[in-house]
Design an enzyme around this catalytic site. Structure first.
Site, PDB file in Angstrom:
ATOM      1  N   ASP A 167      14.840  -1.099  -0.481  1.00 38.96           N
ATOM      2  CA  ASP A 167      15.633  -1.406   0.707  1.00 38.96           C
ATOM      3  C   ASP A 167      16.599  -2.555   0.363  1.00 38.96           C
ATOM      4  O   ASP A 167      17.652  -2.324  -0.215  1.00 38.96           O
ATOM      5  CB  ASP A 167      14.653  -1.743   1.837  1.00 38.96           C
ATOM      6  N   GLU A 198       7.162   2.458  -6.553  1.00 38.94           N
ATOM      7  CA  GLU A 198       7.392   1.868  -5.231  1.00 38.94           C
ATOM      8  C   GLU A 198       7.799   2.966  -4.246  1.00 38.94           C
ATOM      9  O   GLU A 198       8.418   3.957  -4.617  1.00 38.94           O
ATOM     10  CB  GLU A 198       8.481   0.788  -5.360  1.00 38.94           C
ATOM     11  N   ASP A 199       7.430   2.774  -2.989  1.00 41.28           N
ATOM     12  CA  ASP A 199       7.750   3.792  -1.994  1.00 41.28           C
ATOM     13  C   ASP A 199       9.237   3.810  -1.650  1.00 41.28           C
ATOM     14  O   ASP A 199       9.876   4.858  -1.645  1.00 41.28           O
ATOM     15  CB  ASP A 199       6.904   3.605  -0.714  1.00 41.28           C
ATOM     16  N   ASP A 246       4.598   3.098   6.254  1.00 42.40           N
ATOM     17  CA  ASP A 246       3.987   2.785   7.545  1.00 42.40           C
ATOM     18  C   ASP A 246       4.969   2.201   8.542  1.00 42.40           C
ATOM     19  O   ASP A 246       6.051   1.726   8.198  1.00 42.40           O
ATOM     20  CB  ASP A 246       2.872   1.751   7.351  1.00 42.40           C
ATOM     21  N   LYS A 257       0.821  -1.197   0.000  1.00 44.04           N
ATOM     22  CA  LYS A 257       0.000   0.000   0.000  1.00 44.04           C
ATOM     23  C   LYS A 257       0.865   1.261   0.000  1.00 44.04           C
ATOM     24  O   LYS A 257       0.392   2.366  -0.236  1.00 44.04           O
ATOM     25  CB  LYS A 257      -0.872   0.042   1.278  1.00 44.04           C
ATOM     26  N   GLY A 258       2.149   1.051   0.277  1.00 45.17           N
ATOM     27  CA  GLY A 258       3.039   2.192   0.525  1.00 45.17           C
ATOM     28  C   GLY A 258       3.162   3.186  -0.604  1.00 45.17           C
ATOM     29  O   GLY A 258       3.408   4.367  -0.372  1.00 45.17           O
TER      30      GLY A 258
HETATM   31  P1  IMP Z   1      12.894  -4.662   0.192  1.00 41.42           P
HETATM   32  O1  IMP Z   1      12.323  -5.900  -0.389  1.00 41.42           O
HETATM   33  O2  IMP Z   1      13.775  -4.922   1.366  1.00 41.42           O
HETATM   34  O3  IMP Z   1      13.557  -3.747  -0.814  1.00 41.42           O
HETATM   35  O4  IMP Z   1      11.696  -3.964   0.902  1.00 41.42           O
HETATM   36  C1  IMP Z   1      11.010  -2.940   0.427  1.00 41.42           C
HETATM   37  C2  IMP Z   1       9.766  -2.816   1.274  1.00 41.42           C
HETATM   38  O5  IMP Z   1      10.056  -2.833   2.683  1.00 41.42           O
HETATM   39  C3  IMP Z   1       9.142  -1.492   0.996  1.00 41.42           C
HETATM   40  O6  IMP Z   1       8.204  -1.599  -0.033  1.00 41.42           O
HETATM   41  C4  IMP Z   1       8.527  -1.133   2.319  1.00 41.42           C
HETATM   42  O7  IMP Z   1       7.234  -1.688   2.353  1.00 41.42           O
HETATM   43  C5  IMP Z   1       9.354  -1.813   3.358  1.00 41.42           C
HETATM   44  N1  IMP Z   1      10.318  -0.880   3.978  1.00 41.42           N
HETATM   45  C6  IMP Z   1      11.650  -0.915   3.888  1.00 41.42           C
HETATM   46  N2  IMP Z   1      12.212   0.087   4.577  1.00 41.42           N
HETATM   47  C7  IMP Z   1      11.197   0.782   5.121  1.00 41.42           C
HETATM   48  C8  IMP Z   1      11.139   1.973   5.944  1.00 41.42           C
HETATM   49  O8  IMP Z   1      12.136   2.615   6.321  1.00 41.42           O
HETATM   50  N3  IMP Z   1       9.898   2.394   6.291  1.00 41.42           N
HETATM   51  C9  IMP Z   1       8.765   1.740   5.909  1.00 41.42           C
HETATM   52  N4  IMP Z   1       8.770   0.645   5.130  1.00 41.42           N
HETATM   53  C10 IMP Z   1       9.981   0.168   4.742  1.00 41.42           C
HETATM   54 MG    MG Z   2       6.258  -1.480   0.022  1.00 44.49          MG
END
Ligand code: IMP
Ligand code: MG
Length: 185
Positions: A112, A108-109, A168, A40-41
């Site tokens: 990470d 995408e928000d 969130d 939802k981000g």
């Molecule tokens: P990845 O698969 O580790 O790249 O994760 C990305 C997802 O993790 C994002 O779409 C967010 O939903 C969540 N996420 C990662 N870091 C944060 C943060 O600092 N705040 C909130 N959500 C985060």
């Molecule tokens: Mg996300």
């Protein structure tokens, strides 16, 4: 009480989203695009970004959930060791339309570890789109586990847990207008 410190103000965000919109409009000049938001981000980022791209466009949304990479309410998000991803990503909502031959801009928000975007990219590429590009409002490169090419990045940020503007913590704070670092949630 949670401690929220503004990292990126609503004015900074609006300015940068406008710039990203101009880049996308230039890159897809004369063509139509599908904005594909990650629930939802990315909902707030998508709605602002799309309005800064004066092209023919439609919206679609994809839902994913990643086991173990979000803090539970009892964990401290400042301690990242506590919320390292297990690497398992699961589809919770598929796209509604065929993406074959379409220009897809994935919205995408935050980027990470890169696990989520790699997973979604595979799903989208199976549709054989004409073009596939990624717009991520935030990037935390220090946390990357899997490389991923992102064409439009809003801001590169340090390794901190952020909330607001769609992001969130345990489903809260998505409606904060600024992006804030959260401590002691
Ligand atoms: P990845 O698969 O580790 O790249 O994760 C990305 C997802 O993790 C994002 O779409 C967010 O939903 C969540 N996420 C990662 N870091 C944060 C943060 O600092 N705040 C909130 N959500 C985060
Ligand atoms: Mg996300």
């Amino acid at each position: 009480m949670p401690d929220l410190k503004v990292l990126l103000s609503r004015e900074q965000i609006a300015q940068r989203v406008g710039e990203l919109g101009q880049e996308i409009a230039r890159d897809f000049h004369g063509q139509s695009i599908i904005f594909l938001g990650v629930l939802k981000g990315a909902a707030i980022f998508l709605s602002d970004l799309a309005r800064r791209v004066p092209l023919d466009a439609t919206f679609d949304f994809i839902g994913v959930s990643s086991y173990g990479n979000r803090p539970t309410p009892t964990e401290n998000p400042a301690g990242h060791a506590a919320w390292d991803s297990s690497g398992e990503v699961r589809l919770t909502k598929d796209v509604d339309q065929a993406l074959t031959g379409q220009n897809v801009v994935l919205v995408e928000d935050i980027l990470d570890t890169g696990l989520t975007l790699n997973y979604i990219k595979k799903i989208v590429m199976a549709h054989q789109p004409k073009a596939f590009r990624i717009a991520a409002l935030l990037d935390k490169p220090s946390r990357r586990k899997l490389p991923i090419d992102v064409q439009y990045v809003g801001f590169t940020i340090p390794d901190a847990y952020v909330v607001g503007y769609g992001l969130d913590y345990a489903e809260k704070y998505r409606n904060l207008p600024d992006i804030c670092v959260i401590e002691n949630p």
